[in-house]
Scaffold this motif. Structure first.
Motif, mmCIF file in Angstrom:
data_model
loop_
_atom_site.group_PDB
_atom_site.id
_atom_site.type_symbol
_atom_site.label_atom_id
_atom_site.label_comp_id
_atom_site.label_asym_id
_atom_site.label_seq_id
_atom_site.Cartn_x
_atom_site.Cartn_y
_atom_site.Cartn_z
ATOM 1 N N LYS A 87 0.822 -1.218 0.000
ATOM 2 C CA LYS A 87 0.000 0.000 0.000
ATOM 3 C C LYS A 87 0.851 1.261 0.000
ATOM 4 C CE LYS A 87 -0.809 0.046 5.032
ATOM 5 N NZ LYS A 87 -1.857 0.030 6.089
ATOM 6 N N ASP A 88 2.032 1.221 0.600
ATOM 7 C CA ASP A 88 2.938 2.368 0.579
ATOM 8 C C ASP A 88 4.112 2.018 -0.338
ATOM 9 O OD1 ASP A 88 4.643 4.491 0.990
ATOM 10 O OD2 ASP A 88 4.353 4.558 3.167
ATOM 11 N N ARG A 89 3.889 2.230 -1.613
ATOM 12 C CA ARG A 89 4.872 1.795 -2.603
ATOM 13 C C ARG A 89 6.164 2.600 -2.539
ATOM 14 N NH1 ARG A 89 0.788 0.866 -7.780
ATOM 15 N NH2 ARG A 89 0.034 -1.215 -7.132
ATOM 16 N N TYR A 90 6.055 3.867 -2.204
ATOM 17 C CA TYR A 90 7.265 4.690 -2.113
ATOM 18 C C TYR A 90 8.185 4.178 -1.004
ATOM 19 C CZ TYR A 90 10.352 8.622 -1.181
ATOM 20 O OH TYR A 90 11.476 9.393 -0.960
ATOM 21 N N ALA A 91 7.614 3.948 0.180
ATOM 22 C CA ALA A 91 8.423 3.470 1.308
ATOM 23 C C ALA A 91 9.009 2.096 1.008
ATOM 24 C CB ALA A 91 7.571 3.412 2.573
ATOM 25 N N PHE A 92 8.235 1.232 0.376
ATOM 26 C CA PHE A 92 8.730 -0.098 0.001
ATOM 27 C C PHE A 92 9.893 0.029 -0.974
ATOM 28 C CE2 PHE A 92 8.533 -3.728 -2.987
ATOM 29 C CZ PHE A 92 8.760 -4.770 -2.093
ATOM 30 N N THR A 93 9.772 0.897 -1.970
ATOM 31 C CA THR A 93 10.830 1.090 -2.960
ATOM 32 C C THR A 93 12.107 1.588 -2.301
ATOM 33 O OG1 THR A 93 9.213 1.576 -4.701
ATOM 34 C CG2 THR A 93 11.473 2.332 -5.060
ATOM 35 N N VAL A 94 11.972 2.542 -1.393
ATOM 36 C CA VAL A 94 13.140 3.078 -0.685
ATOM 37 C C VAL A 94 13.832 1.979 0.116
ATOM 38 C CG1 VAL A 94 13.890 4.642 1.155
ATOM 39 C CG2 VAL A 94 12.281 5.440 -0.584
ATOM 40 N N ASP A 95 13.068 1.189 0.861
ATOM 41 C CA ASP A 95 13.640 0.121 1.677
ATOM 42 C C ASP A 95 14.353 -0.924 0.816
ATOM 43 O OD1 ASP A 95 12.814 1.258 4.007
ATOM 44 O OD2 ASP A 95 11.126 -0.095 4.351
ATOM 45 N N VAL A 96 13.715 -1.322 -0.277
ATOM 46 C CA VAL A 96 14.301 -2.331 -1.159
ATOM 47 C C VAL A 96 15.604 -1.821 -1.757
ATOM 48 C CG1 VAL A 96 14.015 -3.484 -3.387
ATOM 49 C CG2 VAL A 96 12.170 -3.559 -1.708
ATOM 50 N N ASN A 97 15.600 -0.604 -2.255
ATOM 51 C CA ASN A 97 16.793 -0.069 -2.913
ATOM 52 C C ASN A 97 17.941 0.148 -1.933
ATOM 53 O OD1 ASN A 97 15.700 -0.110 -5.476
ATOM 54 N ND2 ASN A 97 14.906 1.972 -5.351
ATOM 55 N N LYS A 98 17.631 0.479 -0.694
ATOM 56 C CA LYS A 98 18.681 0.582 0.322
ATOM 57 C C LYS A 98 19.342 -0.766 0.545
ATOM 58 C CE LYS A 98 17.046 4.542 3.065
ATOM 59 N NZ LYS A 98 16.493 4.961 4.391
ATOM 60 N N ARG A 99 18.543 -1.822 0.573
ATOM 61 C CA ARG A 99 19.089 -3.167 0.785
ATOM 62 C C ARG A 99 19.906 -3.630 -0.420
ATOM 63 N NH1 ARG A 99 17.434 -5.803 5.167
ATOM 64 N NH2 ARG A 99 15.926 -4.675 6.440
ATOM 65 N N LEU A 100 19.432 -3.340 -1.607
ATOM 66 C CA LEU A 100 20.192 -3.691 -2.808
ATOM 67 C C LEU A 100 21.543 -2.980 -2.821
ATOM 68 C CD1 LEU A 100 17.286 -3.538 -5.415
ATOM 69 C CD2 LEU A 100 18.585 -5.594 -4.824
ATOM 70 N N ALA A 101 21.534 -1.694 -2.462
ATOM 71 C CA ALA A 101 22.777 -0.920 -2.436
ATOM 72 C C ALA A 101 23.722 -1.406 -1.345
ATOM 73 C CB ALA A 101 22.459 0.559 -2.233
ATOM 74 N N LYS A 102 23.167 -1.794 -0.201
ATOM 75 C CA LYS A 102 23.986 -2.261 0.921
ATOM 76 C C LYS A 102 24.831 -3.463 0.545
ATOM 77 C CE LYS A 102 23.600 -4.018 5.663
ATOM 78 N NZ LYS A 102 22.661 -4.327 6.772
ATOM 79 N N PHE A 103 24.264 -4.355 -0.292
ATOM 80 C CA PHE A 103 24.982 -5.563 -0.685
ATOM 81 C C PHE A 103 25.589 -5.454 -2.082
ATOM 82 C CE2 PHE A 103 22.146 -6.984 2.681
ATOM 83 C CZ PHE A 103 22.973 -7.805 3.428
ATOM 84 N N ASN A 104 25.659 -4.217 -2.593
ATOM 85 C CA ASN A 104 26.298 -3.943 -3.888
ATOM 86 C C ASN A 104 25.688 -4.762 -5.027
ATOM 87 O OD1 ASN A 104 28.258 -2.101 -2.830
ATOM 88 N ND2 ASN A 104 29.396 -3.853 -2.032
ATOM 89 N N ILE A 105 24.351 -4.860 -5.014
ATOM 90 C CA ILE A 105 23.656 -5.557 -6.089
ATOM 91 C C ILE A 105 23.299 -4.528 -7.167
ATOM 92 C CG2 ILE A 105 21.706 -7.030 -6.693
ATOM 93 C CD1 ILE A 105 23.637 -8.252 -4.645
ATOM 94 N N PRO A 106 23.737 -4.725 -8.410
ATOM 95 C CA PRO A 106 23.507 -3.715 -9.464
ATOM 96 C C PRO A 106 22.093 -3.773 -10.032
ATOM 97 C CG PRO A 106 24.707 -5.561 -10.375
ATOM 98 C CD PRO A 106 24.572 -5.841 -8.896
ATOM 99 N N LEU A 107 21.117 -3.710 -9.132
ATOM 100 C CA LEU A 107 19.710 -3.701 -9.507
ATOM 101 C C LEU A 107 19.017 -2.596 -8.730
ATOM 102 C CD1 LEU A 107 19.013 -7.549 -9.246
ATOM 103 C CD2 LEU A 107 19.334 -6.260 -11.361
ATOM 104 N N LYS A 108 17.888 -2.129 -9.266
ATOM 105 C CA LYS A 108 17.142 -1.061 -8.606
ATOM 106 C C LYS A 108 15.664 -1.217 -8.923
ATOM 107 C CE LYS A 108 17.093 3.985 -8.106
ATOM 108 N NZ LYS A 108 17.727 5.260 -8.548
ATOM 109 N N LEU A 109 14.833 -1.009 -7.900
ATOM 110 C CA LEU A 109 13.394 -1.029 -8.105
ATOM 111 C C LEU A 109 12.958 0.380 -8.523
ATOM 112 C CD1 LEU A 109 10.885 -2.868 -7.896
ATOM 113 C CD2 LEU A 109 10.569 -1.992 -5.567
#
Length: 264
Positions: A87-109
């Motif tokens: 329901k809160d897509r912005y907050a979900f996107t921010v959380d996911v992208n922080k985790r992807l960046a933390k583990f140096n995964i070259p992907l982004k939502l």
């Protein structure tokens, strides 16, 4: 040693199953409450139903299994979650992208789609040339190149090289030299253009690297000039070469003969 994608998945799955139900991001109809644990919220989702509904396939059970994640499985889960459960897509996107960046995964939502961020561009590919020979190989190579396994990286390089060869092959000209000239003209406009020179030289140089210098696409010990092909086992160099070819391929997919393609 586990690679970055494996470590990301361990962290993400823990967050998804145990933190996500409690942080007010999930729609209420997908939340259950444990009567025996102080009404603790948990995910109550019929994943199989939504996988069939959205993708036409059975749910692979990846959240319940202790298996390594693939980019394909991650992409399906991430995009389904964004479109159906959040329901809160912005907050979900921010959380996911922080985790992807933390583990140096070259992907982004981005806007609900999990995309590669290895290549920076304001352009989007709007044409499908040949899914079997090009787009599917590119997608597969994007998954394999972020693996920590040498064989996966070499396979990714092989696939992206095949993709480059394909995009060149569908243009005019008899033989590889003429096709390289014709496709360089699509970028540079005239043979006097510096753009033409850069693209033509880059195509020639990449052909030498993959056909003469290293064992990228050939099993023969010697090249045509009877010179030894070097075994390519440096993972960092493989990534460099992959991204060099990927960037050229991206440009040519934009500039290439769109008469040979289908609009997405």
């Amino acid at each position: 040693m586990e690679n970055n994608l494996d470590r990301f998945w361990v962290s993400f799955k823990q967050w998804y199953l145990y933190e996500l139900p409690q942080n007010n991001l999930i729609k209420e109809n997908f939340i259950g409450y444990d009567e025996h644990d102080d009404a603790k919220p948990y995910l109550e989702i019929n994943f199989n139903h939504y996988y069939k509904l959205n993708f036409g396939v059975e749910y692979d059970g990846i959240l319940e299994k202790d298996e390594k994640i693939t980019v394909k499985s991650l992409k399906m889960l991430m995009e389904l979650t964004y479109s159906e459960f959040i329901k809160d897509r912005y907050a979900f996107t921010v959380d996911v992208n922080k985790r992807l960046a933390k583990f140096n995964i070259p992907l982004k939502l981005r806007n609900g789609v999990l995309i590669s961020v290895g290549h920076k561009s304001s352009n989007q590919i709007e044409h499908i040339y040949n899914y079997e020979q090009l787009e599917r190989k590119i997608n597969y190579s994007e998954e394999l190149i972020i693996s920590d396994e040498l064989l996966d990286k070499k396979t990714a390089l092989d696939y992206i090289t095949d993709s480059l060869q394909y995009i060149v092959s569908i243009n005019d000209g008899d033989g590889i030299k003429m096709k390289n000239q014709e496709i360089a003209l699509l970028v540079g406009g005239t043979r006097e253009s510096k753009l033409y020179t850069v693209i033509h030289n880059e195509l020639d140089e990449i052909n030498k690297i993959i056909n003469e210098y290293f064992d990228v696409r050939h099993n023969e010990y010697l090249n045509k000039a009877k010179q030894k092909r070097e075994v390519l086992n440096d993972k960092d160099f493989i990534e460099y070469l992959y991204n060099r070819i990927y960037s050229l391929l991206f440009l040519l997919r934009i500039k290439c003969n769109k008469d040979q393609s289908n609009e997405i």
